[in-house]
Motif scaffolding. Structure first.
Motif, mmCIF file in Angstrom:
data_model
loop_
_atom_site.group_PDB
_atom_site.id
_atom_site.type_symbol
_atom_site.label_atom_id
_atom_site.label_comp_id
_atom_site.label_asym_id
_atom_site.label_seq_id
_atom_site.Cartn_x
_atom_site.Cartn_y
_atom_site.Cartn_z
ATOM 1 N N ARG A 145 0.858 -1.183 0.000
ATOM 2 C CA ARG A 145 0.000 0.000 0.000
ATOM 3 C C ARG A 145 0.898 1.239 0.000
ATOM 4 O O ARG A 145 1.952 1.244 0.647
ATOM 5 C CB ARG A 145 -0.910 0.017 1.234
ATOM 6 C CG ARG A 145 -1.938 -1.118 1.254
ATOM 7 C CD ARG A 145 -2.676 -1.137 2.581
ATOM 8 N NE ARG A 145 -3.639 -2.229 2.673
ATOM 9 C CZ ARG A 145 -4.956 -2.095 2.567
ATOM 10 N NH1 ARG A 145 -5.468 -0.879 2.374
ATOM 11 N NH2 ARG A 145 -5.756 -3.124 2.669
ATOM 12 N N GLY A 158 -9.293 6.220 -2.793
ATOM 13 C CA GLY A 158 -8.322 5.540 -1.940
ATOM 14 C C GLY A 158 -6.913 5.657 -2.485
ATOM 15 O O GLY A 158 -6.626 6.483 -3.348
ATOM 16 N N VAL A 161 -2.043 0.692 -4.708
ATOM 17 C CA VAL A 161 -1.199 -0.428 -4.312
ATOM 18 C C VAL A 161 -0.187 -0.663 -5.438
ATOM 19 O O VAL A 161 -0.515 -0.507 -6.621
ATOM 20 C CB VAL A 161 -2.031 -1.696 -4.055
ATOM 21 C CG1 VAL A 161 -1.138 -2.901 -3.770
ATOM 22 C CG2 VAL A 161 -2.993 -1.466 -2.891
ATOM 23 N N ASP A 207 2.578 -5.791 2.115
ATOM 24 C CA ASP A 207 1.200 -5.920 2.601
ATOM 25 C C ASP A 207 0.500 -7.123 1.990
ATOM 26 O O ASP A 207 -0.443 -7.668 2.579
ATOM 27 C CB ASP A 207 0.420 -4.643 2.263
ATOM 28 C CG ASP A 207 0.966 -3.438 3.003
ATOM 29 O OD1 ASP A 207 0.908 -3.444 4.243
ATOM 30 O OD2 ASP A 207 1.461 -2.509 2.347
ATOM 31 N N TYR A 208 0.944 -7.509 0.809
ATOM 32 C CA TYR A 208 0.418 -8.694 0.126
ATOM 33 C C TYR A 208 1.603 -9.406 -0.530
ATOM 34 O O TYR A 208 2.622 -8.797 -0.841
ATOM 35 C CB TYR A 208 -0.578 -8.328 -0.978
ATOM 36 C CG TYR A 208 -1.647 -7.322 -0.595
ATOM 37 C CD1 TYR A 208 -2.866 -7.730 -0.052
ATOM 38 C CD2 TYR A 208 -1.444 -5.956 -0.810
ATOM 39 C CE1 TYR A 208 -3.849 -6.807 0.273
ATOM 40 C CE2 TYR A 208 -2.421 -5.032 -0.489
ATOM 41 C CZ TYR A 208 -3.622 -5.461 0.058
ATOM 42 O OH TYR A 208 -4.590 -4.544 0.369
ATOM 43 N N THR A 228 -5.024 -2.701 -6.163
ATOM 44 C CA THR A 228 -5.540 -1.389 -5.746
ATOM 45 C C THR A 228 -7.043 -1.397 -5.486
ATOM 46 O O THR A 228 -7.496 -0.853 -4.461
ATOM 47 C CB THR A 228 -5.190 -0.316 -6.796
ATOM 48 O OG1 THR A 228 -3.761 -0.217 -6.905
ATOM 49 C CG2 THR A 228 -5.773 1.029 -6.430
ATOM 50 N N GLN A 230 -8.908 -3.611 -4.294
ATOM 51 C CA GLN A 230 -9.240 -4.217 -3.007
ATOM 52 C C GLN A 230 -9.100 -3.202 -1.876
ATOM 53 O O GLN A 230 -9.943 -3.161 -0.966
ATOM 54 C CB GLN A 230 -8.356 -5.441 -2.771
ATOM 55 C CG GLN A 230 -8.581 -6.547 -3.798
ATOM 56 C CD GLN A 230 -7.944 -7.857 -3.407
ATOM 57 O OE1 GLN A 230 -7.679 -8.121 -2.235
ATOM 58 N NE2 GLN A 230 -7.710 -8.706 -4.391
ATOM 59 N N ALA A 231 -8.050 -2.387 -1.922
ATOM 60 C CA ALA A 231 -7.887 -1.352 -0.903
ATOM 61 C C ALA A 231 -8.987 -0.302 -1.012
ATOM 62 O O ALA A 231 -9.512 0.182 -0.002
ATOM 63 C CB ALA A 231 -6.511 -0.699 -1.049
ATOM 64 N N GLU A 234 -12.402 -1.543 0.315
ATOM 65 C CA GLU A 234 -12.502 -1.547 1.771
ATOM 66 C C GLU A 234 -13.050 -0.227 2.281
ATOM 67 O O GLU A 234 -13.736 -0.185 3.314
ATOM 68 C CB GLU A 234 -11.133 -1.841 2.386
ATOM 69 C CG GLU A 234 -10.666 -3.275 2.161
ATOM 70 C CD GLU A 234 -9.241 -3.498 2.635
ATOM 71 O OE1 GLU A 234 -8.653 -2.567 3.219
ATOM 72 O OE2 GLU A 234 -8.710 -4.595 2.415
ATOM 73 N N GLU A 235 -12.765 0.869 1.552
ATOM 74 C CA GLU A 235 -13.269 2.183 1.957
ATOM 75 C C GLU A 235 -14.670 2.444 1.416
ATOM 76 O O GLU A 235 -15.503 3.055 2.094
ATOM 77 C CB GLU A 235 -12.310 3.271 1.478
ATOM 78 C CG GLU A 235 -10.934 3.207 2.123
ATOM 79 C CD GLU A 235 -10.093 4.426 1.797
ATOM 80 O OE1 GLU A 235 -10.667 5.497 1.543
ATOM 81 O OE2 GLU A 235 -8.854 4.310 1.818
#
Length: 262
Positions: A145, A158, A161, A207-208, A228, A230-231, A234-235
């Motif tokens: 991230r 967001g 990534v 992070d992954y 990206t 996926q991050a 989440e928001e």
């Protein structure tokens, strides 16, 4: 050899449960894709988000209608519900389940998006004699991230990534030249050198994916990554979203050569 396997054979092995790991280095010559599946009432905003952020989210294909799970334009007998070796189920932005088949989660209002993956440009890098460390070490590519903002679209916003591959300076220049020919699979890197400048505090703790060896005099080179969404999801917190497990891609029948601009 893993590189020599055909995309159809690999998908069949994934569907049967024979292959359950990442797909880096498999089916050389063919486009690999990240996956995002959303309900229809979220799909148009996500499409706009991808159009505004083509580096991390280059669209290779999408379902023609909500509810479509067979994607013949991307591959023979390709079933998006079972032909990826790992899926993540998100509910209201939280990763709730990791599964190897999404038939039990499938609904008639779901729309599938397939986004270009950096695994596709690893082949021309290797063909040019470069050492792609995650492939040579048989590891999943490290992903991080960052503090790089994506352009927002509706409910989606967001940070970007990135994936990372280390190279000597001369090899990094060559990698940039090669990857610039493939904008549909992330194109040229977006950063190289000091990872702290893009918000990465520890290069050895991705992070992954997996940490790879960075040899003396090598610099980390960072590409925008299809994880990206996926991050971002989440928001945004859609009630349901399905993605691939990082590193577990949809391997299509599309030759990488079709995505080259040269």
């Amino acid at each position: 050899m893993t590189a020599d396997i055909s995309p159809l054979t690999l998908r069949q092995r994934i569907r049967s449960g024979e292959h359950t790991t990442n797909t880096s280095g498999y089916a050389a010559g063919f486009v690999q894709c990240n996956l995002v599946i959303l309900p229809k009432d979220w799909a148009n905003e996500f499409l706009q988000f991808c159009q505004l952020n083509p580096k991390p989210c280059p669209i290779v294909g999408m379902a023609s209608q909500p509810g479509d799970y067979m994607l013949p334009d991307l591959g023979e007998d390709l079933d998006i519900r079972s032909d990826i070796s790992g899926y993540r189920i998100f509910e209201n932005g939280e990763h709730k389940h990791s599964v190897t088949d999404i038939k039990d989660y499938w609904r008639d209002d779901l729309v599938s998006f397939l986004l270009g993956c950096s695994f596709s440009f690893e082949e021309p890098l290797i063909a040019d004699g470069l050492d792609v460390r995650n492939v040579s070490q048989n590891l999943n590519v490290p992903m991080y991230r960052t503090n790089i903002d994506c352009r927002p679209a509706g409910r989606f916003s967001g940070k970007t990534v990135v994936s990372m591959r280390p190279f000597l300076a001369a090899d990094a220049i060559r990698a940039i030249q090669i990857c610039s020919r493939f904008p549909s699979v992330h194109g040229a890197p977006i950063h190289l050198g000091d990872p702290s400048l893009i918000g990465i505090n520890n290069i050895n703790q991705p992070d992954y994916g997996d940490a790879v060896t960075i040899k003396p005099n090598e610099m980390p080179v960072f590409w925008a990554c299809g994880v990206t969404p996926q991050a971002v999801l989440e928001e945004a917190k859609p009630p349901l979203c399905i993605t691939h497990e990082p590193g577990c891609m949809l391997v299509t029948d599309i030759p990488n050569s079709k995505l080259s601009i040269l």
